[in-house]
Enzyme design. Structure first.
Site, PDB file in Angstrom:
ATOM      1  N   LYS A 203     -43.444 -31.451  23.540  1.00 12.17           N
ATOM      2  CA  LYS A 203     -42.029 -31.277  23.181  1.00 12.17           C
ATOM      3  C   LYS A 203     -41.537 -29.844  23.371  1.00 12.17           C
ATOM      4  O   LYS A 203     -42.315 -28.909  23.508  1.00 12.17           O
ATOM      5  CB  LYS A 203     -41.798 -31.790  21.752  1.00 12.17           C
ATOM      6  CG  LYS A 203     -41.719 -33.331  21.757  1.00 12.17           C
ATOM      7  CD  LYS A 203     -41.314 -33.947  20.461  1.00 12.17           C
ATOM      8  CE  LYS A 203     -41.226 -35.474  20.660  1.00 12.17           C
ATOM      9  NZ  LYS A 203     -41.060 -36.187  19.395  1.00 12.17           N
ATOM     10  N   ARG A 237     -48.913 -39.257  18.191  1.00  7.88           N
ATOM     11  CA  ARG A 237     -48.355 -39.884  19.396  1.00  7.88           C
ATOM     12  C   ARG A 237     -48.462 -38.857  20.510  1.00  7.88           C
ATOM     13  O   ARG A 237     -47.816 -37.812  20.445  1.00  7.88           O
ATOM     14  CB  ARG A 237     -46.899 -40.265  19.125  1.00  7.88           C
ATOM     15  CG  ARG A 237     -46.198 -40.985  20.272  1.00  7.88           C
ATOM     16  CD  ARG A 237     -44.748 -41.280  19.875  1.00  7.88           C
ATOM     17  NE  ARG A 237     -44.020 -41.940  20.929  1.00  7.88           N
ATOM     18  CZ  ARG A 237     -43.463 -41.311  21.959  1.00  7.88           C
ATOM     19  NH1 ARG A 237     -43.561 -40.005  22.074  1.00  7.88           N
ATOM     20  NH2 ARG A 237     -42.819 -41.987  22.878  1.00  7.88           N
TER      21      ARG A 237
HETATM   22  C1  7PM Z   1     -37.686 -35.725  25.651  1.00 11.69           C
HETATM   23  C2  7PM Z   1     -37.851 -35.418  24.320  1.00 11.69           C
HETATM   24  C3  7PM Z   1     -38.296 -36.823  26.195  1.00 11.69           C
HETATM   25  C4  7PM Z   1     -38.610 -36.230  23.521  1.00 11.69           C
HETATM   26  C5  7PM Z   1     -39.079 -37.625  25.414  1.00 11.69           C
HETATM   27  C6  7PM Z   1     -39.211 -37.349  24.065  1.00 11.69           C
HETATM   28  C7  7PM Z   1     -41.118 -39.827  19.319  1.00 11.69           C
HETATM   29  C8  7PM Z   1     -40.926 -41.178  19.514  1.00 11.69           C
HETATM   30  C9  7PM Z   1     -40.231 -40.103  21.259  1.00 11.69           C
HETATM   31  C10 7PM Z   1     -41.669 -39.362  18.097  1.00 11.69           C
HETATM   32  C11 7PM Z   1     -41.772 -41.651  17.423  1.00 11.69           C
HETATM   33  C12 7PM Z   1     -41.418 -38.241  23.828  1.00 11.69           C
HETATM   34  C13 7PM Z   1     -40.079 -38.140  23.193  1.00 11.69           C
HETATM   35  N1  7PM Z   1     -40.704 -39.173  20.434  1.00 11.69           N
HETATM   36  N2  7PM Z   1     -41.255 -42.090  18.578  1.00 11.69           N
HETATM   37  N3  7PM Z   1     -40.359 -41.347  20.728  1.00 11.69           N
HETATM   38  N4  7PM Z   1     -41.979 -40.325  17.182  1.00 11.69           N
HETATM   39  N5  7PM Z   1     -42.097 -42.519  16.458  1.00 11.69           N
HETATM   40  O1  7PM Z   1     -42.156 -37.249  23.671  1.00 11.69           O
HETATM   41  O2  7PM Z   1     -41.831 -38.168  17.826  1.00 11.69           O
HETATM   42  O3  7PM Z   1     -41.740 -39.228  24.468  1.00 11.69           O
HETATM   43  S1  7PM Z   1     -39.493 -39.765  22.793  1.00 11.69           S
END
Ligand code: 7PM
Length: 266
Positions: A203, A237
């Site tokens: 992130k 995750r």
């Molecule tokens: C840009 C920023 C692209 C963030 C993708 C993301 C989470 C999630 C995501 C989390 C849960 C990624 C994120 N992040 N679901 N879905 N917790 N529960 O890293 O932190 O894929 S999207």
């Protein structure tokens, strides 16, 4: 929890089935690397992401779920859409990962009509705009109180506590300092005996700390995952399953368990 993004750009080889095959093959590789859960997402929840229609999200996610039936690990589906939840549950999903924490009544109904688990995540604002000007007086307290309210609401709707996971939602309407404060204060979310999920992998906060782009944030992501575990997270995750597994193996050898050190007794 290994991340499987099913988006046109992530597995594009032209045809629809080709990309579902490629996503399923990628998912199987994550299982070999040691993933205990896979989180399959059609990209409607990414910060700043353009909205994706129900039909498009179904077309991305369901063929992958079908291909992974019987793969040996529980499958999570990252969606906010009740229709996608219902189809995913019919196709064998074990966990619904809803970044809107089942706030939509039909989303809550989709899950209560089943036996799946649910991840309730905190966010401030909506993905399109939430990073523009996030504000909190006390981010840790506000996130904790929100999650506590959502756990009670979801329990009141008939979802037993042992089906619920909570998540502070790193990067979802949080600036750099908010994310750091949440990681420092993560332990205070370990309330009500509900497992905490932490998603820090690759992130922007790690980009700011290292000056590196997403693909080069692997080492920082591993450090963040281990810190989250140290502060009580039960599920991390991650994109980089093998690297995170190695770090957890070291943790496990020293601590013999996942989670924070037991409280010192006097
Ligand atoms: C840009 C920023 C692209 C963030 C993708 C993301 C989470 C999630 C995501 C989390 C849960 C990624 C994120 N992040 N679901 N879905 N917790 N529960 O890293 O932190 O894929 S999207």
């Amino acid at each position: 929890m290994g991340v499987v993004n099913v988006t046109p750009d992530s597995f594009s080889d032209g045809g629809q089935f080709g990309s579902a095959d490629a996503a399923a093959a990628y998912a199987r590789r994550l299982i070999e690397e040691g993933a205990d859960i896979l989180d399959i997402g059609g990209e409607s929840t990414r910060p700043g992401a353009a909205p994706v229609s129900v039909d498009e999200e179904r077309r991305r996610v369901l063929p992958v779920l079908e291909r992974l039936a019987g793969c040996g690990v529980p499958l999570s589906v990252d969606t906010r859409k009740p229709e996608v939840m219902r189809h995913a549950i019919s196709a064998g999903a074990a966990l619904i990962n809803d970044v809107s924490a089942l706030e939509e009544p039909r989303a809550l109904q989709a899950v209560t009509a089943s036996t799946v688990a649910v991840c309730l995540m905190h966010k401030q604002g909506e993905p399109q705009t939430m990073q523009q000007n996030p504000h909190y007086d006390d981010v840790v307290r506000e996130v904790r109180e929100y999650l506590e309210r959502r756990v009670r609401a979801v329990e009141a709707a008939g979802i037993a506590r042992d089906r619920i996971v909570i998540d502070p939602g790193f990067g979802f309407g949080k600036d750099f300092e908010h994310n750091l404060a949440l990681l420092r204060g993560l332990r205070s979310l370990s309330f009500l005996g509900v497992p905490v999920l932490a998603g820090l992998s690759r992130k922007a906060m790690l980009g700011r700390l290292t000056g590196k782009g997403p693909a080069d944030r692997v080492h920082a992501s591993v450090a963040a995952a281990l810190l989250a575990i140290a502060e009580g997270a039960s599920i991390v995750r991650v994109h980089d399953v093998a690297a995170t597994r190695d770090a957890i193996a070291v943790w496990w050898a020293v601590r013999g368990t996942i989670g924070p050190a037991p409280a010192q007794t006097e």
